[in-house]
Structures are given as structure tokens and as C-alpha cells.
Design a protein around this motif. Sequence first.
Motif, PDB file in Angstrom:
ATOM      1  N   THR A   1       0.858  -1.175   0.000  1.00 38.72           N
ATOM      2  CA  THR A   1       0.000   0.000   0.000  1.00 38.72           C
ATOM      3  C   THR A   1       0.892   1.222   0.000  1.00 38.72           C
ATOM      4  OG1 THR A   1      -1.962   1.034   0.980  1.00 38.72           O
ATOM      5  CG2 THR A   1      -0.259   0.299   2.506  1.00 38.72           C
TER       6      THR A   1
ATOM      7  N   PRO B   1      -4.324   2.366  -3.188  1.00 45.40           N
ATOM      8  CA  PRO B   1      -5.365   1.541  -2.570  1.00 45.40           C
ATOM      9  C   PRO B   1      -6.711   2.243  -2.637  1.00 45.40           C
ATOM     10  CG  PRO B   1      -4.235   2.780  -0.877  1.00 45.40           C
ATOM     11  CD  PRO B   1      -3.581   3.146  -2.176  1.00 45.40           C
TER      12      PRO B   1
ATOM     13  N   TYR C   1      -4.688  -2.201   2.177  1.00 47.38           N
ATOM     14  CA  TYR C   1      -3.583  -2.687   1.365  1.00 47.38           C
ATOM     15  C   TYR C   1      -4.136  -3.659   0.325  1.00 47.38           C
ATOM     16  CZ  TYR C   1      -3.569  -7.160   3.971  1.00 47.38           C
ATOM     17  OH  TYR C   1      -3.914  -8.370   4.520  1.00 47.38           O
TER      18      TYR C   1
ATOM     19  N   ARG D   1      -8.049  -5.162   1.064  1.00 43.18           N
ATOM     20  CA  ARG D   1      -9.025  -4.522   0.165  1.00 43.18           C
ATOM     21  C   ARG D   1     -10.391  -5.188   0.288  1.00 43.18           C
ATOM     22  NH1 ARG D   1      -9.657  -2.154  -5.222  1.00 43.18           N
ATOM     23  NH2 ARG D   1      -7.496  -1.402  -5.121  1.00 43.18           N
TER      24      ARG D   1
END
Length: 230
Positions: free
Chosen positions: A65, A83, A93, A221
Amino acid sequence: MVATMQPTCLSVKMADLLKKTRGNVNWQGDWIWLRNNRHSLNCYICFRQKFRLTEIPVKAVFHLTAFTHYRLYLNGEEIGFGPNPAIPEEYYYDSYDVTSQLRKGNNLIAVLAYNFGYPVEHDTTYAENVGGGLIFQGELSFRKKPVRDLLSGKSWKVKRADAWEIDVPHYTELRHGFKEYVDGRKGVLDFISLSYDDSSWKNARELGTHPMKPFVGLIPREIKFFRFEE
């Protein structure tokens, strides 16, 4: 008051948050950036890290990230970007399976990172200029060898991306993003090539290990990646 990513003692509340949000990555790499450039406005930074493989791993996953954005390249090919927007204390991340993109011999990780660097009132992502930062961890699994980790640190090469102009206007008074002025004559993405000469580049500055304020909780994510079709 400007927040920083310098290591500090975590409160009990923040420690609990970290346990809940760190995902399945045991972060070992350092947050890194270009020296004397953490709080520059509208700044694009190039990163490079070479590594060598004597055999192709059976599984290779890259986690990373950056604040505030990144584009990841491996051996000259774009892998992804991110991100997703988030507050720094619960920051996203991304993870990529790059097994098929690796090769025997020399390989190159390249990242184009961006720091917005401008506090925006009433915007949770950009409420403070916390400073640019990138953290990376690659996990390579082999049949008969221990797992090999590729970690962000001072061995990474770094340079400001000269093709992007810094002193540019915002879109509008209501939309705070900077306009993007790029000089294509300056070899915008030449640095993602393995053969590129980075001997004049500086080594990255290590900012500290994870967890580090304000990025105490790194979260996998939650929104799917974009799909691009011709």
C-alpha cells in the motif's frame, strides 16, 4: 498539527484495532519514501527493487500500500493500482498473485507512488498531511525451500518522477485534486524496465516498521479490483 508515521506507543484502543484489522499479513518491511520529501505537495515518486530467482516459486504474492496512491509494475508489466480510499488509521492494502509474471534470473519490482500532500477540510482521507509512505511485502513459496520474503527497505532505489509537474492548479475550488501535467518527453515509465540504469538514484529512507502512526491498522481490500476490457 501534522500527523507523522514515526513509531510511537500504541494506546490500548489502537492495539485492539490493529489486532482486528491487520489481515493475514505479518508485515516485516519498512515504510519507505524519498528522503527530505515526505510532505511535498502533489508529488510522484519512483521506486525500484531488483531480485534474482534460481527457480520459479510455486506461489508468489505481493502485498503493498502507499499513501496516497500507487501503481505496481513487475518486469515491465503493470500489475495493479490502489489503494481504495480510507482513513489513515484503518488503511487498505492490496494483494496480488504474481506467480505467472516471475522468471528465472533477474526480476524487477517498480512502483510509481503519489502523495497528495494537502490537508482537505471535511475529507477523512486527506484531513491531514501525514506524509508520503510505501510499504511492500512479497511472499515467495518454493517446493523444497523456505518461504522467501521481499521487503521494502533502504535497499530500494528511489527518485522523484520528473515527468510530473508539481506546481499545478486544483481542478476547481470545490474539487481539491490537482490537475495532472505530464511531460511525455521525459520517459514517463522508462524506469519500469529491468535494463533501466538507476545507478544515480538514492536509497530509500526508512520511516519505520509497521505498526506506525497513523497507519496502525492495515486492512485487506474490500472492494474488488477494476476490470479493463478492450
